[in-house]
Each structure stands twice: as C-alpha cells, then as structure tokens.
Design a protein around this motif. Sequence first.
Motif, PDB file in Angstrom:
ATOM      1  N   GLU A  53      -3.463   3.421  -0.840  1.00 34.51           N
ATOM      2  CA  GLU A  53      -4.144   2.470  -1.709  1.00 34.51           C
ATOM      3  C   GLU A  53      -3.223   1.287  -1.995  1.00 34.51           C
ATOM      4  O   GLU A  53      -2.004   1.384  -1.895  1.00 34.51           O
ATOM      5  N   THR A  54      -3.830   0.158  -2.354  1.00 30.56           N
ATOM      6  CA  THR A  54      -3.053  -1.012  -2.722  1.00 30.56           C
ATOM      7  C   THR A  54      -2.487  -0.813  -4.118  1.00 30.56           C
ATOM      8  O   THR A  54      -3.232  -0.674  -5.091  1.00 30.56           O
ATOM      9  N   LEU A  86       0.845  -1.188   0.000  1.00 27.33           N
ATOM     10  CA  LEU A  86       0.000   0.000   0.000  1.00 27.33           C
ATOM     11  C   LEU A  86       0.882   1.240   0.000  1.00 27.33           C
ATOM     12  O   LEU A  86       1.817   1.353   0.796  1.00 27.33           O
TER      13      LEU A  86
END
Length: 684
Positions: A26-27, A22
């Motif tokens: 966000e991934t 991440l």
Amino acid sequence: MTDPAPPIAALVGGSPAAAALLLDGETVIDGMSINVRGRELEPGIALLTWEQSQPAARGNPLLGRVRHTRRWTACHRAREPFWMVPAVGSTLVDVPPETQVLLIERGDGRLVLIAPLALGAMRFALRGGAEGLTLVGHTGDPWTRVATSPACLVAIGDCPLALWQRAASALAAAHPEVGLARDVPYPREADWLGWCTWDAFYQTVDEAKVVAGLESFRRIGVMPRWMILDDGWQTQERVSTGEQRLTAFAADAVKFPNGLGPLVTLTKQRYGLRSFWVWHAFQGYWGGTDARLGYQIEERLRRYDAGIVSNPPANSDWMQEVWGDLMGVVTASDIGRFFADFHANLRAQGVDGVKVDNQAALEGVAHGLGGRVALMRAYRDALEVSVTTHFGGSLINCMSCSNDMLYAARCSNSTRTSTDFWPKKPESHGLHLYTNAQVGGWFGEFVHPDWDIFQTAHPAGWFHAAGRAVSGAQVYVSDAPDHHDAAVLLALTLSDGSVPRCLDPGRPTRDCLFHDPTREPVLLKVMNRNPCGTVIGIFNACHDSAGPVAGGVSPSDHPQAEPGVSAVWLHRIARLALLEHGRHLPLALTALDWEIATMAPVVDGLAVIGLEGKLNGGGVVIAVRRQTRGASIELRDGGTLLVWCAQTLSARSARQPLEVTPATDGLVRVTIVGQGPCVLDLRW
C-alpha cells in the motif's frame, strides 16, 4: 560476494516532481521528492537515500505526507543540541524541527515509524510543514559536500515494540557500523546502587566532601557500591577568550591535594566501593583542551545549525554565554592519543570508569574539520577504544542525544536519555520520566538508556525511585550528606547493595504513547519485563493537575506478557487482583503520585509475584521451575516472598528458615529469614 539488495520496487514515480513510497502493498507516503531513492530491507521496512547531481553541504528533500495520519509522537531536540523531549500532535504540520524519530498512528491503527539517519557524511532530521514532512540534512561543514547520503528509515507495523525491534535489526544488518544495545551489556556497575557527587556538591566538590558523603551513607546503613566524582575535580583554567579549558590531567591540587589515587583507595578499603568513576567532558572540559597539554588543537567558534538556534528561547547565543564563544578542539588525528593518555593516567590512580559529558557540542565546532558526522565518529571510535582498553567498557555517555552520536555508540553505549534531575523545578519531574520512556522507545534499541541521578530525600524522591525501578537502567542517587531517605534506598536495593534491574529499557505502554501525560489527563505507564513476569510503573506526570487522573492497568499492557490469567500486585496499596489478559484494574492518582504493578502469570494454580517491599520485587525472582504439585523458586535475596496459590501451600528451604503466612483470596507470604540467594521448594 553477495548481490546488493534490489532497489525498492515499491518506490514508484508519481508526477514528474513527486514519488510515493509503497510498503506492505500500500502507499504509505506520497508527495515525496524525486531525489529521494530507496530500497526495501525486508517486508515493511525501507531505507531511503538522498541523491542529487551536484555535491552539497545541505539537502532538504520533501519526504511528503504520511497517508491516513491520525496522531503522532516525536522525540526532538529543542533549544540545545544535547537532549531530546517528546511531542505529540495530530497533523504533520506541527511536527517540530529537529525531530529525530517520529511514530505515526494511522486511522486504521497501524503504525508508521520514520527515523532520520546520520550514517553518511550528512546528518538528517525531520520537520513538519504545509506539504508534509521535510528531511533536513547538513554536514555541519560548508567544505564537506556530498551528492548522496542515507536519509531515513521508514517502517510499518502494528505493535510499537515489535516495530522498533524489527526496524532496528534491519538497519543494523544493512549498516554494520550501527550497533544494537542488545549485543552490548550494561557496564557491570549497573547492577549495584551508585552515588554521584553532582547534586550533592555541584562544582564545589573536594576530597573532604566525598568522604563526608560516603560516611553519611554508612551512618544510615545503606552503602552505594560505586560512585562518580562529577564535575569540579579537574585542573582547568579560564583563558583569555573567556572559556574554561582543561590544562592538566591531574586533579585540582587545592581540592585534591593528594591526587585521586589515595582517595580512590580510601573509598574502596574503608567504604567498600567496588568501582570509582570520574566525570570529564568529551572535549576535555566545557571550553575544550588547552594547547599547553601537548595535543593538536584547532580553535573553533561555536556555530550550531538553524534547527537548534531557531527553537526557543529567542536568545540563540545562550550556550556561548555559558561556555564561551570558542572551543579548543583536539583534532580527529590526535583524539585517540588524547583519550589514551588521559585514561591511562586515571587508571593508574585506580579509577574504574568515566562519565563523558558535552558530547553533542561537537557538532557546533565541526566546520573545517570534516563535518559533524565524521568528527563524531572519530571521537566515538577513539573514546570507545580507550574506554575498552582502560576501563573494560565502563562509560556513561552524557549530553549526547544527537542521532549522529546515538547511531555511533557501538561498544560503550550506556547513554543519558533526558536532561538532568532538577531538584528545584517541580514541573520537571513528570517530564523527566516521560522523556526517558519515550526516548527509550526507538533509541533504546541502540543505546542503554540512563535515567540519571535523583535525591531520595526530595519531595519527589519516591516518584523518581519508582521510575528508576522500572527503567531497566542503573540506579544511582546524588544525596547530600545527612539528606537521605533510607526507606527509598532499601526499596530499590537488596541486602548486598545490588539492584534488581528489569531486563529491557522502560518504554511507554500503547495507551499513553500518543499522549502527553504532563499536559493531558492521562496516566504515564512505563512497561518492562523481569525474568518471570512483567512490571508496569504508573505515574501522574502532571505536577499541577487539579484532581486525580484516572486510568487502569492490565496484563496486556506489555505486548510480550503471557496470555491467560495473571496475579497483579499493586505495591503502594498492597492489593492483589487476578486479571484475565485484556482486563483492566482501575486506578486514580493525584499529582506526582505513582504506583507499581507487578504481574506474574498464573500457571498450574501458582503465581510467583516477588519480594514484598521492593519497588521491583518481581526482579528478585530468577527462575520458577514447575513440578508436579509444586515448584522450585530461585531468588536473589531473602525477605517476604508473595505468591498466589489456588490451594494450601507449604514451603521449605535447605538453607534458610521459613515462615508461611496464608492470607485471604489465595495470597501467601513466605518469609525467608536469611539474606542472599536462596532456593525454595513449594508444595500443595
């Protein structure tokens, strides 16, 4: 003592066999092997480390899938260890083996940078596959085993240039053994026109040919100010095992019967050279160094990793066929003495710098010598100490586009970033410019790219000259005697033989970054900066395109260009346009055609463009100092200065006579009769 950086909080476990990375909340990557760990260097930038319970000479952890991948561009090594070439694609399975940097554009337009590293004992590269990306690591020596090693840098951002710069700074801060190019000046010779003997004579060079080459330049009235005596001058011998090895520091007695000293003196006294360089291989000569020279030598069989030998052509033994199976390798413990003695001998004869070739071949002979990363660092440390001591840092690194070298070039880091200029391969010319621009994207943060020599009288001479003009690199040619295009040389240089170089490495603009302009109908555009504006080189890199390739150029092509209106000067067609930031001027170029757009911001009704007739005319403008209803302009040389002014303009100079010629649409030509630096005062 400061606390170490905390573990990267965004690295979280998924299934028992996978993890995710991440960044920026966000991934970014999922499906990652659990033996990859990392930490956040700063927001949006992570350093990943490979770890396992048992030491090993190899590690191939799965990096996983970059989410929302739309397309990518990579620089990878193909078929040989020495050079990189670009590749582009849309699926991660197609990322080639030996990828040393990968830039991914996602569906939302954001960018993900992945740079495999060579900072511990293990060196890493990338390859694609059905499960995503794999990090391929090895030490280059089965007896050198480690349980952990830095593996790669991952960063996310929106602007390629800003992402490269920010990620490189973060890496150097975390690993001080990594140097940044911005902290190291180019060799002083880079500011002057140079000449190299390679394509002029290849290995048949001798004393008489060097003199003939310089005499030929004098006849056309354009003199180089420095030169490289390339391969062919050394004393070497083919030994019983087939390879050629260095047997003495002295020059070949047949080709150079008086040694190098008298020739060096002659070139400086008769022809005005400021600096005389010579070529040598990293290992002495192509097959290494002979033990008779008195240094500790290890006999090593050339043995390259699968990532190199699996690339085409199918014949993986071609390097052995060219240079022999064995190499006489000076040991790491003795390489410092070797370079010091060699370079002291050269310096005593007046030599001022060296081009050091065949560097990446070292990885193939590192088995039993502590591994490729350790051996490279030992050689690099010794080379840089010696070059700094004897030549003030004047060095060009060559055949060295392996990441274990690129992250180890700290003090003398001018580095060739593409394979050679190939006069007889028309398909190579567009690829040459494309490769140098792409490799300079990320790796230009660590080394000063060198775009290599070219020949001015070649059919692609102007094409290559335009590339060099926007490269930011040194400009040197390899003209044979009486084979020159003086107009090319004059367009590249100023009256004193200096070169108006750009400020940065030439890099692709965003609109061509994820395309292959040698195969697609897309113009290659190379961006750079000058002290008072920007410049874009525009090229049709397809040597056999069926028709013109259409595109456009804009002030916004360079992310650091000033907003507002710019005056855009097209060099070849001598056309001026005023463009708002974000607006494009359409262009269409035929195969191996080119154009250069010099851009100057319009401020208070004035834009100072540069000298007409010079490929990088904007590089001649040192400073523009705005005044009430006027400006003071500092220039590096005389000639015809192009300016755009919204009002009637007058000009004066305290030293040189001037002639002002107004043209249509506000374009004004100010002709400075004299040569050399000058200051103009403009009034309206």
